[in-house]
Design a protein around this motif. Structure first.
Motif, PDB file in Angstrom:
ATOM      1  N   SER A 461       0.701  -1.224   0.007  1.00 52.70           N
ATOM      2  CA  SER A 461       0.081   0.073  -0.038  1.00 52.70           C
ATOM      3  C   SER A 461       0.826   1.235   0.243  1.00 52.70           C
ATOM      4  N   LYS A 462       1.923   1.355   0.412  1.00 54.55           N
ATOM      5  CA  LYS A 462       2.953   2.370   0.644  1.00 54.55           C
ATOM      6  C   LYS A 462       4.348   2.066   0.943  1.00 54.55           C
ATOM      7  N   GLU A 464       7.094   3.590   3.491  1.00 52.22           N
ATOM      8  CA  GLU A 464       7.278   4.637   4.455  1.00 52.22           C
ATOM      9  C   GLU A 464       8.795   5.096   4.795  1.00 52.22           C
ATOM     10  N   THR A 470       5.123   9.111   4.801  1.00 54.97           N
ATOM     11  CA  THR A 470       4.904   8.414   3.619  1.00 54.97           C
ATOM     12  C   THR A 470       5.928   8.856   2.527  1.00 54.97           C
ATOM     13  N   ASN A 473       2.968   6.379  -2.110  1.00 55.82           N
ATOM     14  CA  ASN A 473       1.522   5.733  -1.909  1.00 55.82           C
ATOM     15  C   ASN A 473       1.202   5.129  -3.133  1.00 55.82           C
ATOM     16  N   GLN A 475      -1.780   4.141  -4.938  1.00 57.10           N
ATOM     17  CA  GLN A 475      -3.376   4.312  -4.924  1.00 57.10           C
ATOM     18  C   GLN A 475      -3.833   3.217  -5.722  1.00 57.10           C
TER      19      GLN A 475
END
Length: 586
Positions: A461-462, A464, A470, A473, A475
């Motif tokens: 999802s991401k 970090e 973040t 990302n 999406q």
């Protein structure tokens, strides 16, 4: 004569001294960091001779599950002891009283140590936070209580996450402009390889002390903590996996003795991977060889009757699903009597529920006459033939792929096969040249459950930064290409539900489950044999709850005999587990 000899020896001596001087210059000035064909860093090696260290964290980025729990590693509070303790008197009794480790055991461990160690390794003795604090308060030189990063002995979703290894040639090939130690770990499979550039370490966190030739402290007994001190690195890769769920699902796969195959569980709402299991497991003794390195859920497989879902979609759109029309399911595709699965005369809906080969062989042939490309077109509309894993432009990388090892599916291999009626009939039941990955099949079910909207599947999802902010990302993104219509999706939803509700349906075993299931079974002939008996791929692909879809699930058992290796019990147990989990019953 003696004079010539003296001059000769003088020339030889001077030449030798010049060669020695050149060698010394090569070592001391010219090739200090890339000495010999092995590119040895002499500066690093000389420092190593004078230091001993304990690596606390290798600096490579970490993988987290969707809630932030570490997947590949764990941080453990441990007691670290340095070998110079054997040369001095130290308060072992106080450390023993706090930690609960006998004094004699502590001293014996130190006596046998040649380098700093975490007590109890490879299975370290774990301290509480209170014990850590009390031990450090003693301020005993060479005795520390710290949090150290350890690799898990069992990594969840090991093929999805992948492996790392040392390979200096590959390291130089990938990163020719980066100054990295030849010992730097790089990703060699799975997400470790896909995200390797982001995961590279800035440096290690370690405890270091300098020693003399006898191993005694060179500058007293001061131990230094060395850390890259970068607030942004290493990064964390936040996956979409649920660690607890993943572990339970892996236990179920092993309970039902899936030797080759596995499952994919998607969260339909954001089209992300909740769990993925691939078998066989990775061989810990020889991890880079053998079938365990292959993620079976990303490799194209013969799918059998699951492909009838595609044929049904095309038939619906071309008005071949007339409820009054009956198909002779007492016959095989080739017209010969069907002795094993003689269902008599069935309409379209019952043919789908009972998985009548004759019906879908006929329909595929009729569709081929309308347009030889129709089966391929509808397979693409239902996301079976392209890549479904997330891909796009991120950061400074174009067309980045989360699942770089993912296969594309296919319907036909040649133009001639498309136009052959016999091949079309076999294609209609998911045989001949039809292939798809279990991931793509799961995505097809999610697409149907959403009313025809097809999306990329995310496993991450991401990305970090170390401080929690973040970096990238990922999406939610739609898959390119045409979709099936909401009307066609609705009709497919009803057909998939009928597979379970029909008293003779191939999914009738799921009728009493706490979540209402819709799905399609598949038993594909593989062309492989064991003791003269045909081997099969056994599938069940579906989604649930039917009225408010949350999960898409595919379970597959590969290369098993027809009389064994079903996946129905595995599928049912996962549905029950998810229901109990969602309703706070666990």
């Amino acid at each position: 004569m003696w004079r010539k000899r003296a001059i000769g020896w003088l020339i030889i001596s001077i030449t030798g001294l010049l060669l020695l001087l050149g060698r010394l210059m090569q070592i001391q000035l010219i090739e200090t960091e890339t000495f010999s064909k092995h590119n040895i860093n002499l500066l690093e090696e000389s420092v190593k001779q004078r230091t001993q260290e304990l690596v606390i964290d290798n600096g490579r980025g970490n993988f987290l599950d969707r809630s932030g729990a570490m997947l590949t590693h764990k941080k453990v509070a441990v007691l670290v002891l340095f070998p110079f303790l054997k040369k001095m008197e130290w308060e072992a009794d106080q450390v023993s009283n706090i930690s609960g480790i006998p004094v004699s055991t502590l001293k014996m461990a130190v006596e046998g140590a040649k380098k700093p160690f975490a007590y109890g390794e490879p299975e370290p003795y774990e301290l509480t936070s209170s014990q850590m604090e009390r031990i450090n308060r003693l301020k005993i030189p060479g005795v520390f209580a710290i949090e150290k990063k350890f690799e898990r002995s069992q990594v969840p979703a090991e093929q999805l996450i992948g492996l790392t290894g040392e390979n200096s040639k590959e390291l130089m090939k990938r990163y020719p402009n980066k100054e990295l130690s030849e010992k730097t770990l790089i990703g060699v499979s799975g997400l470790e390889e896909s995200f390797d550039e982001f995961l590279l370490p800035e440096g290690k966190s370690k405890l270091v002390y300098h020693v003399d030739g006898g191993g005694a402290p060179l500058f007293g007994i001061n131990v230094r903590y060395v850390d890259p001190a970068n607030p942004f690195y290493p990064v964390n890769i936040r996956t979409t996996l649920d660690k607890t769920l993943q572990q339970r699902v892996e236990e179920l796969v092993d309970h039902y003795q899936i030797k080759k195959g596995g499952l994919v569980l998607l969260n339909i709402k954001d089209n992300s991977v909740l769990s993925l299991v691939s078998r066989p497991t990775i061989n810990k003794n020889d991890p880079y060889n053998g079938a365990g390195m292959t993620n079976m859920m990303l490799k194209q497989q013969i799918m059998g009757s699951v492909f009838k879902t595609v044929v049904a979609a095309a038939a619906i759109d071309h008005n071949l699903d007339d409820p009054k029309r009956l198909f002779d399911c007492s016959k095989k595709i080739n017209g010969k009597p069907e002795l094993t699965y003689n269902y008599g005369m069935l309409d379209f809906t019952n043919s789908f529920a009972r998985s009548c080969n004759r019906t879908f062989g006929e329909l595929a042939t009729e569709l081929q006459k309308i347009n030889p490309n129709l089966l391929e077109d509808y397979a693409e509309k239902l996301s079976l033939t392209g890549s479904v894993g997330w891909q796009g432009d991120i950061y400074h990388t174009n067309n980045f792929k989360q699942l770089s090892e993912e296969d594309k599916g296919r319907v036909f291999l040649s133009e001639d096969a498309k136009k052959d009626a016999n091949f079309a009939a076999m294609t209609g039941i998911g045989q001949h040249e039809v292939r798809a990955t279990p991931l793509a099949v799961a995505n097809m079910m999610a697409t149907i459950a959403r009313g025809g909207e097809k999306e990329m599947v995310r496993a991450v999802s991401k990305i970090e930064y170390k401080n929690g902010t973040t970096m990238v990302n990922f999406q939610e993104q739609s898959l390119q290409g045409d979709n099936i219509s909401p009307y066609t999706a609705m009709k497919l939803q009803r057909l998939l539900r009928e597979v379970v509700l029909n008293p003779d349906g191939t999914g009738r075993w799921f009728k009493e489950l706490p979540y209402a299931v819709a799905g399609k079974s598949g038993t594909a002939e593989t062309g492989k044999y064991q003791d003269g008996k045909q081997l099969h791929n056994k599938w069940f692909a579906g989604y649930f709850p039917y009225d408010n879809p949350k999960y898409a699930l595919v379970a597959v058992n590969l290369d098993v005999l027809d009389s064994e290796g079903g996946v129905n019990l595995l599928f049912a147990d996962i549905v029950k587990m998810l229901y109990e989990n969602d309703n706070g019953m666990q």
